[in-house]
Design a protein around this motif. Sequence first.
Motif, mmCIF file in Angstrom:
data_model
loop_
_atom_site.group_PDB
_atom_site.id
_atom_site.type_symbol
_atom_site.label_atom_id
_atom_site.label_comp_id
_atom_site.label_asym_id
_atom_site.label_seq_id
_atom_site.Cartn_x
_atom_site.Cartn_y
_atom_site.Cartn_z
ATOM 1 N N ILE A 203 0.870 -1.180 0.000
ATOM 2 C CA ILE A 203 0.000 0.000 0.000
ATOM 3 C C ILE A 203 0.905 1.228 0.000
ATOM 4 C CG2 ILE A 203 -1.768 1.295 1.222
ATOM 5 C CD1 ILE A 203 -2.716 -1.359 0.055
ATOM 6 N N VAL A 204 0.696 2.099 -0.985
ATOM 7 C CA VAL A 204 1.561 3.265 -1.175
ATOM 8 C C VAL A 204 0.756 4.538 -0.892
ATOM 9 C CG1 VAL A 204 2.995 4.537 -2.817
ATOM 10 C CG2 VAL A 204 2.887 2.023 -2.911
ATOM 11 N N LYS A 205 1.347 5.445 -0.134
ATOM 12 C CA LYS A 205 0.697 6.724 0.172
ATOM 13 C C LYS A 205 0.840 7.663 -1.027
ATOM 14 C CE LYS A 205 0.583 10.385 3.679
ATOM 15 N NZ LYS A 205 0.458 11.490 2.695
ATOM 16 N N ALA A 206 -0.253 8.263 -1.399
ATOM 17 C CA ALA A 206 -0.223 9.214 -2.513
ATOM 18 C C ALA A 206 0.477 10.498 -2.077
ATOM 19 C CB ALA A 206 -1.644 9.528 -2.967
ATOM 20 N N PRO A 207 1.212 11.128 -3.002
ATOM 21 C CA PRO A 207 1.905 12.370 -2.639
ATOM 22 C C PRO A 207 0.918 13.532 -2.453
ATOM 23 C CG PRO A 207 2.137 11.921 -4.978
ATOM 24 C CD PRO A 207 1.462 10.728 -4.389
ATOM 25 N N GLY A 208 1.341 14.493 -1.648
ATOM 26 C CA GLY A 208 0.509 15.684 -1.425
ATOM 27 C C GLY A 208 -0.459 15.497 -0.280
ATOM 28 N N ALA A 209 -0.732 16.616 0.397
ATOM 29 C CA ALA A 209 -1.625 16.582 1.555
ATOM 30 C C ALA A 209 -3.050 16.216 1.163
ATOM 31 C CB ALA A 209 -1.606 17.948 2.248
ATOM 32 N N GLU A 210 -3.446 16.599 -0.019
ATOM 33 C CA GLU A 210 -4.811 16.335 -0.489
ATOM 34 C C GLU A 210 -4.910 15.083 -1.351
ATOM 35 O OE1 GLU A 210 -7.313 18.119 0.602
ATOM 36 O OE2 GLU A 210 -5.923 19.377 1.737
ATOM 37 N N GLY A 211 -3.795 14.394 -1.542
ATOM 38 C CA GLY A 211 -3.816 13.219 -2.396
ATOM 39 C C GLY A 211 -3.674 13.572 -3.865
#
Length: 235
Positions: A203-211
């Motif tokens: 599972i990879v976190k999307a970049p940026g605070a808002e996705g």
Amino acid sequence: MSTVRTRTTVLAAAATAVLALSLTACGDDGTGTKSAGPAGSGSTAAAAAVKSAQNAGSTDSDGASQASGDSGHAKTTGGTGDAKTPGGTKTGGGGGVAACTTKGLAISAEVQDGPPYTHIVLTAKNTSGHSCLMQGFPEIRFLENARGTVPAVDKSKPAGPVVLAAGAPAYAAVRLSDGGMDEDVETVKDFSVTLQGNAGMAIVKAPGAEGISVDPAKWATGYWTPELRNGADEF
């Protein structure tokens, strides 16, 4: 043939012994009268001789049979069919190097190309401590399973196998959308990346605070490559 001949020879010898004992038992005692003699002991000795001969013949036969059976029933141990190869999945394209797995990789995502942020790049760093082979392209699911995986672009396929040394990275450029104002996009804050060849999922976190914003009609992924490429140049 040798067993039968041996038995016949032994029985013949026994018969001769029996005849000799019989003649001795019925011999002349010197008075012209046949001696009753020790008939019982002679019969016992003859029977013993026959029994001994039979036992000898049986032993020879059994010995030959056992010798033949032992050689015919030899068993081979350590069959190659059960041999196990250590070191994980092997592949022919990588010269026998084990495939990279999600357990031995650190996968992250970053925005690429600046505004309008239509691409991201996946980085998979080899943390396994040994060389491994990155196979194919990342199987990405941005949304629920019903939306399927992101299709790959053949143009980005590398010329040869991507073998990562310990600590080395592989990259895959991913298109999210066309960046148009009127696109039908959805926001994603994390997503799954599955490695081909049953090598695991992360599972990879999307970049940026808002996705990130993705358009299922436009998204696409490149293959894993050893160098960082500009996704906009390939798709």
